[in-house]
Motif scaffolding. Structure first.
Motif, mmCIF file in Angstrom:
data_model
loop_
_atom_site.group_PDB
_atom_site.id
_atom_site.type_symbol
_atom_site.label_atom_id
_atom_site.label_comp_id
_atom_site.label_asym_id
_atom_site.label_seq_id
_atom_site.Cartn_x
_atom_site.Cartn_y
_atom_site.Cartn_z
ATOM 1 N N THR A 4 57.891 16.833 42.368
ATOM 2 C CA THR A 4 56.728 15.968 42.870
ATOM 3 C C THR A 4 56.886 15.758 44.423
ATOM 4 O OG1 THR A 4 57.113 14.755 40.721
ATOM 5 C CG2 THR A 4 55.623 13.626 42.413
ATOM 6 N N PRO A 5 55.672 16.093 45.089
ATOM 7 C CA PRO A 5 56.057 15.553 46.558
ATOM 8 C C PRO A 5 56.079 14.056 46.724
ATOM 9 C CG PRO A 5 53.442 16.086 45.803
ATOM 10 C CD PRO A 5 54.497 16.319 44.934
ATOM 11 N N THR A 6 56.902 13.665 47.792
ATOM 12 C CA THR A 6 57.157 12.265 47.963
ATOM 13 C C THR A 6 56.122 11.665 49.075
ATOM 14 O OG1 THR A 6 58.831 13.073 49.770
ATOM 15 C CG2 THR A 6 59.506 12.611 47.425
ATOM 16 N N SER A 7 55.148 12.476 49.831
ATOM 17 C CA SER A 7 54.213 12.097 50.768
ATOM 18 C C SER A 7 53.173 12.643 50.713
ATOM 19 C CB SER A 7 55.086 12.082 52.156
ATOM 20 O OG SER A 7 54.950 13.222 52.502
ATOM 21 N N GLU A 8 51.979 11.994 51.101
ATOM 22 C CA GLU A 8 50.701 12.634 51.108
ATOM 23 C C GLU A 8 50.893 13.960 52.122
ATOM 24 O OE1 GLU A 8 46.950 11.250 52.937
ATOM 25 O OE2 GLU A 8 46.897 10.245 51.336
ATOM 26 N N ALA A 9 51.745 13.809 53.354
ATOM 27 C CA ALA A 9 51.711 14.875 54.364
ATOM 28 C C ALA A 9 52.450 16.386 53.454
ATOM 29 C CB ALA A 9 52.586 14.237 55.375
ATOM 30 N N ARG A 14 51.860 21.456 51.322
ATOM 31 C CA ARG A 14 51.935 22.512 50.032
ATOM 32 C C ARG A 14 50.650 23.168 49.621
ATOM 33 N NH1 ARG A 14 55.530 19.807 45.386
ATOM 34 N NH2 ARG A 14 57.362 19.236 46.750
ATOM 35 N N ALA A 15 49.572 22.307 49.778
ATOM 36 C CA ALA A 15 48.077 22.903 49.635
ATOM 37 C C ALA A 15 47.813 23.820 50.587
ATOM 38 C CB ALA A 15 47.236 21.603 49.382
ATOM 39 N N ARG A 16 48.035 23.563 52.021
ATOM 40 C CA ARG A 16 47.897 24.328 52.991
ATOM 41 C C ARG A 16 48.612 25.973 52.766
ATOM 42 N NH1 ARG A 16 48.057 19.880 57.097
ATOM 43 N NH2 ARG A 16 45.755 19.053 57.183
ATOM 44 N N ASP A 17 49.890 25.717 52.295
ATOM 45 C CA ASP A 17 50.654 27.002 52.037
ATOM 46 C C ASP A 17 50.132 27.965 50.927
ATOM 47 O OD1 ASP A 17 52.321 25.842 53.890
ATOM 48 O OD2 ASP A 17 54.046 25.162 52.409
ATOM 49 N N ILE A 18 49.183 27.244 50.057
ATOM 50 C CA ILE A 18 48.753 28.285 49.125
ATOM 51 C C ILE A 18 47.167 28.796 49.229
ATOM 52 C CG2 ILE A 18 50.080 27.453 47.104
ATOM 53 C CD1 ILE A 18 47.702 25.709 45.919
ATOM 54 N N ALA A 19 46.666 28.020 50.418
ATOM 55 C CA ALA A 19 45.363 28.318 50.800
ATOM 56 C C ALA A 19 45.561 30.025 51.281
ATOM 57 C CB ALA A 19 44.806 27.808 52.033
ATOM 58 N N GLY A 20 44.475 30.548 50.846
ATOM 59 C CA GLY A 20 44.394 32.212 51.035
ATOM 60 C C GLY A 20 44.943 32.757 50.207
ATOM 61 N N LEU A 21 45.827 32.613 49.058
ATOM 62 C CA LEU A 21 46.281 33.337 48.290
ATOM 63 C C LEU A 21 45.327 33.395 46.882
ATOM 64 C CD1 LEU A 21 50.067 31.853 48.347
ATOM 65 C CD2 LEU A 21 49.103 33.929 49.309
ATOM 66 N N THR A 22 45.627 34.419 46.214
ATOM 67 C CA THR A 22 44.935 34.635 45.053
ATOM 68 C C THR A 22 45.540 34.132 43.673
ATOM 69 O OG1 THR A 22 45.944 36.825 44.453
ATOM 70 C CG2 THR A 22 44.067 37.035 45.746
ATOM 71 N N PHE A 23 44.603 33.779 42.790
ATOM 72 C CA PHE A 23 45.283 33.299 41.469
ATOM 73 C C PHE A 23 46.497 34.175 40.908
ATOM 74 C CE2 PHE A 23 41.139 30.874 40.321
ATOM 75 C CZ PHE A 23 41.032 29.801 41.078
ATOM 76 N N GLY A 24 46.010 35.585 41.139
ATOM 77 C CA GLY A 24 46.886 36.417 40.650
ATOM 78 C C GLY A 24 48.422 36.296 41.295
ATOM 79 N N GLN A 47 46.140 23.751 35.755
ATOM 80 C CA GLN A 47 47.524 23.928 35.542
ATOM 81 C C GLN A 47 48.341 24.592 36.772
ATOM 82 O OE1 GLN A 47 47.329 25.367 31.435
ATOM 83 N NE2 GLN A 47 46.806 23.575 30.577
ATOM 84 N N LEU A 48 47.477 25.705 36.932
ATOM 85 C CA LEU A 48 48.236 26.731 38.217
ATOM 86 C C LEU A 48 48.366 26.087 39.203
ATOM 87 C CD1 LEU A 48 49.150 29.629 38.980
ATOM 88 C CD2 LEU A 48 46.938 29.839 39.802
ATOM 89 N N LEU A 49 47.362 25.304 39.792
ATOM 90 C CA LEU A 49 47.633 24.371 41.039
ATOM 91 C C LEU A 49 48.585 23.327 40.806
ATOM 92 C CD1 LEU A 49 43.686 24.300 41.939
ATOM 93 C CD2 LEU A 49 45.395 25.758 42.951
ATOM 94 N N GLU A 50 48.508 22.554 39.810
ATOM 95 C CA GLU A 50 49.481 21.613 39.494
ATOM 96 C C GLU A 50 50.998 22.224 39.484
ATOM 97 O OE1 GLU A 50 48.240 19.726 35.932
ATOM 98 O OE2 GLU A 50 46.515 18.950 36.480
ATOM 99 N N TRP A 51 51.118 23.216 38.976
ATOM 100 C CA TRP A 51 52.727 23.961 39.009
ATOM 101 C C TRP A 51 53.097 23.957 40.588
ATOM 102 C CZ3 TRP A 51 55.451 27.631 41.019
ATOM 103 C CH2 TRP A 51 56.563 27.874 40.454
ATOM 104 N N HIS A 52 52.115 24.460 41.261
ATOM 105 C CA HIS A 52 52.525 24.804 42.552
ATOM 106 C C HIS A 52 52.656 23.491 43.441
ATOM 107 C CE1 HIS A 52 52.685 29.077 42.944
ATOM 108 N NE2 HIS A 52 51.930 29.260 41.929
ATOM 109 N N LEU A 53 51.708 22.660 43.307
ATOM 110 C CA LEU A 53 51.786 21.359 44.041
ATOM 111 C C LEU A 53 52.798 20.128 43.522
ATOM 112 C CD1 LEU A 53 47.942 21.216 44.658
ATOM 113 C CD2 LEU A 53 49.691 22.127 46.228
ATOM 114 N N GLY A 54 53.234 20.289 42.518
ATOM 115 C CA GLY A 54 54.118 19.432 41.843
ATOM 116 C C GLY A 54 53.549 18.263 40.885
#
Length: 221
Positions: A4-9, A14-24, A47-54
Protein backbone atom coordinates in the motif's frame (compact mmCIF):
# COMPACT_ATOMS: atom_id res chain seq x y z
CA UNK A 1 0.52 -7.20 -5.12
CA UNK A 2 2.49 -4.04 -4.46
CA UNK A 3 2.50 -2.73 -0.88
CA UNK A 4 0.00 0.00 0.00
CA UNK A 5 1.41 3.45 -0.86
CA UNK A 6 2.10 5.57 2.22
CA UNK A 7 1.60 8.97 0.56
CA UNK A 8 -0.27 10.59 -2.29
CA UNK A 9 3.08 11.40 -3.97
CA UNK A 10 4.06 7.70 -3.89
CA UNK A 11 0.69 6.68 -5.35
CA UNK A 12 0.94 9.27 -8.12
CA UNK A 13 4.48 8.13 -8.96
CA UNK A 14 3.31 4.50 -9.27
CA UNK A 15 0.48 5.63 -11.55
CA UNK A 16 2.97 7.57 -13.69
CA UNK A 17 5.22 4.49 -13.84
CA UNK A 18 2.47 2.40 -15.48
CA UNK A 19 1.30 5.16 -17.86
CA UNK A 20 2.01 4.20 -21.47
CA UNK A 21 2.12 0.46 -20.73
CA UNK A 22 -0.43 -1.99 -22.15
CA UNK A 23 -2.83 -4.17 -20.18
CA UNK A 24 -0.89 -7.16 -21.57
CA UNK A 25 2.41 -5.91 -20.14
CA UNK A 26 0.82 -5.07 -16.78
CA UNK A 27 -1.00 -8.43 -16.59
CA UNK A 28 2.26 -10.30 -17.28
CA UNK A 29 3.92 -8.47 -14.36
CA UNK A 30 0.96 -9.31 -12.11
CA UNK A 31 0.71 -12.94 -13.27
CA UNK A 32 -2.88 -12.36 -14.43
CA UNK A 33 -4.60 -13.72 -17.53
CA UNK A 34 -5.96 -11.18 -19.98
CA UNK A 35 -9.66 -11.78 -20.80
CA UNK A 36 -10.70 -11.88 -24.45
CA UNK A 37 -13.19 -9.07 -23.83
CA UNK A 38 -14.45 -7.17 -20.81
CA UNK A 39 -18.17 -7.98 -21.17
CA UNK A 40 -17.99 -10.76 -18.60
CA UNK A 41 -14.96 -9.34 -16.82
CA UNK A 42 -16.09 -5.78 -16.15
CA UNK A 43 -13.99 -5.44 -12.99
CA UNK A 44 -10.78 -6.86 -14.48
CA UNK A 45 -9.19 -3.54 -15.41
CA UNK A 46 -9.83 -2.19 -11.91
CA UNK A 47 -8.27 -5.30 -10.32
CA UNK A 48 -5.21 -5.03 -12.57
CA UNK A 49 -4.68 -1.36 -11.71
CA UNK A 50 -5.31 -2.02 -7.99
CA UNK A 51 -2.63 -4.74 -8.02
CA UNK A 52 -0.03 -2.38 -9.49
CA UNK A 53 -0.95 0.59 -7.34
CA UNK A 54 -1.34 -1.35 -4.08
CA UNK A 55 -5.04 -0.79 -3.34
CA UNK A 56 -6.31 -3.06 -0.57
CA UNK A 57 -9.91 -1.92 0.02
CA UNK A 58 -11.52 -4.23 -2.57
CA UNK A 59 -15.30 -3.89 -2.35
CA UNK A 60 -15.32 -2.50 1.20
CA UNK A 61 -17.32 0.75 1.58
CA UNK A 62 -14.19 2.89 2.02
CA UNK A 63 -11.82 4.64 -0.35
CA UNK A 64 -9.46 2.40 -2.32
CA UNK A 65 -6.52 3.91 -0.43
CA UNK A 66 -8.11 4.72 2.98
CA UNK A 67 -4.76 5.40 4.67
CA UNK A 68 -4.13 8.38 2.38
CA UNK A 69 -7.78 9.19 1.59
CA UNK A 70 -7.73 8.56 -2.17
CA UNK A 71 -10.22 6.74 -4.43
CA UNK A 72 -9.10 5.09 -7.71
CA UNK A 73 -11.26 5.46 -10.84
CA UNK A 74 -10.34 4.32 -14.34
CA UNK A 75 -12.05 5.97 -17.31
CA UNK A 76 -12.28 4.08 -20.63
CA UNK A 77 -11.70 6.71 -23.31
CA UNK A 78 -12.23 6.90 -27.06
CA UNK A 79 -9.65 7.68 -29.76
CA UNK A 80 -10.50 11.37 -29.28
CA UNK A 81 -9.94 11.21 -25.51
CA UNK A 82 -13.64 11.34 -24.55
CA UNK A 83 -15.07 9.01 -21.86
CA UNK A 84 -16.97 6.10 -23.44
CA UNK A 85 -19.32 5.50 -20.51
CA UNK A 86 -20.47 6.83 -17.16
CA UNK A 87 -18.31 6.09 -14.11
CA UNK A 88 -19.62 3.95 -11.24
CA UNK A 89 -18.95 5.62 -7.87
CA UNK A 90 -20.63 3.49 -5.20
CA UNK A 91 -23.85 1.69 -4.29
CA UNK A 92 -26.81 4.00 -3.61
CA UNK A 93 -28.45 3.41 -0.20
CA UNK A 94 -32.20 2.73 -0.50
CA UNK A 95 -33.01 2.23 3.21
CA UNK A 96 -31.69 3.59 6.51
CA UNK A 97 -31.08 7.03 5.03
CA UNK A 98 -32.78 9.23 7.64
CA UNK A 99 -30.42 11.95 8.80
CA UNK A 100 -27.80 11.32 6.09
CA UNK A 101 -26.51 14.58 4.63
CA UNK A 102 -24.27 15.19 1.64
CA UNK A 103 -21.46 16.15 4.06
CA UNK A 104 -21.67 12.78 5.88
CA UNK A 105 -22.46 10.67 2.81
CA UNK A 106 -20.36 7.76 1.58
CA UNK A 107 -20.34 9.14 -1.98
CA UNK A 108 -18.91 12.49 -0.89
CA UNK A 109 -16.13 10.64 0.95
CA UNK A 110 -15.41 8.60 -2.19
CA UNK A 111 -15.29 11.69 -4.41
CA UNK A 112 -13.33 13.93 -2.01
CA UNK A 113 -10.00 12.87 -3.58
CA UNK A 114 -9.81 10.77 -6.75
CA UNK A 115 -6.93 9.35 -8.78
CA UNK A 116 -8.31 9.28 -12.32
CA UNK A 117 -6.61 6.88 -14.73
CA UNK A 118 -7.76 7.13 -18.36
CA UNK A 119 -7.41 3.84 -20.25
CA UNK A 120 -7.97 3.02 -23.91
CA UNK A 121 -11.47 1.62 -24.21
CA UNK A 122 -12.35 1.31 -27.90
CA UNK A 123 -13.83 -2.17 -28.44
CA UNK A 124 -11.81 -2.98 -31.55
CA UNK A 125 -8.51 -2.61 -29.67
CA UNK A 126 -7.67 -6.07 -28.26
CA UNK A 127 -7.74 -5.92 -24.46
CA UNK A 128 -4.04 -6.84 -24.16
CA UNK A 129 -3.04 -3.99 -26.49
CA UNK A 130 -4.93 -1.20 -24.69
CA UNK A 131 -2.73 1.41 -23.02
CA UNK A 132 -2.98 3.15 -19.67
CA UNK A 133 -2.95 6.95 -19.85
CA UNK A 134 -1.48 9.66 -17.61
CA UNK A 135 -2.93 9.94 -14.09
CA UNK A 136 -4.71 12.92 -12.59
CA UNK A 137 -5.37 13.56 -8.89
CA UNK A 138 -8.52 15.59 -8.36
CA UNK A 139 -10.69 17.06 -5.63
CA UNK A 140 -13.94 18.79 -6.56
CA UNK A 141 -13.87 22.58 -6.75
CA UNK A 142 -16.57 24.43 -4.79
CA UNK A 143 -18.60 24.73 -7.99
CA UNK A 144 -18.22 21.03 -8.89
CA UNK A 145 -19.14 19.99 -5.35
CA UNK A 146 -22.30 22.12 -5.50
CA UNK A 147 -23.33 20.39 -8.75
CA UNK A 148 -22.77 16.96 -7.18
CA UNK A 149 -24.53 17.90 -3.95
CA UNK A 150 -27.60 19.29 -5.77
CA UNK A 151 -28.01 16.08 -7.79
CA UNK A 152 -27.42 13.89 -4.73
CA UNK A 153 -30.06 15.77 -2.73
CA UNK A 154 -32.59 15.51 -5.56
CA UNK A 155 -31.97 11.76 -5.98
CA UNK A 156 -32.03 11.03 -2.24
CA UNK A 157 -35.28 12.97 -1.86
CA UNK A 158 -36.91 10.74 -4.47
CA UNK A 159 -35.65 7.63 -2.62
CA UNK A 160 -36.93 9.02 0.71
CA UNK A 161 -40.35 9.71 -0.84
CA UNK A 162 -40.55 6.09 -1.99
CA UNK A 163 -40.10 7.04 -5.65
CA UNK A 164 -37.00 4.97 -6.36
CA UNK A 165 -38.73 3.31 -9.34
CA UNK A 166 -39.51 6.75 -10.82
CA UNK A 167 -35.81 7.67 -11.01
CA UNK A 168 -34.55 7.41 -14.59
CA UNK A 169 -31.09 7.77 -16.13
CA UNK A 170 -32.14 11.33 -17.08
CA UNK A 171 -32.51 12.47 -13.44
CA UNK A 172 -29.51 14.54 -12.31
CA UNK A 173 -27.20 16.90 -14.19
CA UNK A 174 -23.82 15.31 -13.40
CA UNK A 175 -24.77 12.44 -11.08
CA UNK A 176 -27.27 9.71 -11.93
CA UNK A 177 -28.67 6.59 -10.27
CA UNK A 178 -28.93 3.41 -12.31
CA UNK A 179 -29.66 -0.26 -11.54
CA UNK A 180 -26.48 -1.99 -10.38
CA UNK A 181 -26.88 -5.77 -10.50
CA UNK A 182 -25.36 -8.66 -12.38
CA UNK A 183 -28.87 -9.73 -13.42
CA UNK A 184 -32.50 -8.74 -12.90
CA UNK A 185 -33.09 -11.53 -10.34
CA UNK A 186 -30.96 -9.70 -7.78
CA UNK A 187 -33.27 -7.64 -5.55
CA UNK A 188 -32.84 -5.41 -2.52
CA UNK A 189 -35.19 -3.64 -0.09
CA UNK A 190 -36.49 -0.11 -0.61
CA UNK A 191 -39.59 1.88 0.33
CA UNK A 192 -42.69 2.45 -1.81
CA UNK A 193 -44.68 5.68 -1.99
CA UNK A 194 -46.81 4.87 1.05
CA UNK A 195 -43.82 3.80 3.15
CA UNK A 196 -44.27 0.06 2.57
CA UNK A 197 -41.20 -2.09 2.01
CA UNK A 198 -40.72 -3.14 -1.63
CA UNK A 199 -38.22 -5.32 -3.48
CA UNK A 200 -36.31 -3.57 -6.25
CA UNK A 201 -33.05 -3.73 -8.17
CA UNK A 202 -29.97 -2.48 -6.30
CA UNK A 203 -28.94 0.97 -7.53
CA UNK A 204 -25.59 2.64 -8.00
CA UNK A 205 -24.41 6.24 -8.26
CA UNK A 206 -22.72 7.05 -11.57
CA UNK A 207 -20.96 10.17 -12.79
CA UNK A 208 -22.23 11.16 -16.22
CA UNK A 209 -19.73 10.85 -19.08
CA UNK A 210 -20.15 14.56 -19.85
CA UNK A 211 -18.99 15.40 -16.31
CA UNK A 212 -15.89 13.21 -16.50
CA UNK A 213 -15.24 14.59 -20.03
CA UNK A 214 -15.34 18.08 -18.53
CA UNK A 215 -12.90 17.02 -15.78
CA UNK A 216 -10.44 15.59 -18.31
CA UNK A 217 -10.63 18.73 -20.47
CA UNK A 218 -10.42 21.06 -17.49
CA UNK A 219 -7.55 19.45 -15.62
CA UNK A 220 -5.49 17.73 -18.31
CA UNK A 221 -5.40 20.75 -20.63
Amino acid sequence: MNPTPTSEAELLQRARDIAGLTFGELAAQAGMNVPENLKRDKGWVGQLLEWHLGAKAGSKPVQDFPEIGVELKSIPISYTGKPLESTFVCVAPLTGIQGVTWETSHIRNKLSRVLWLPVEGEREIPVAERHVGSPLIWSPSAEEETMLKNDWEELMELITLGQVNQITAHTGEVLQIRPKAANSRVKTEAYGTSGQRIRTLPRGFYLRARFTAYLLEQYFA
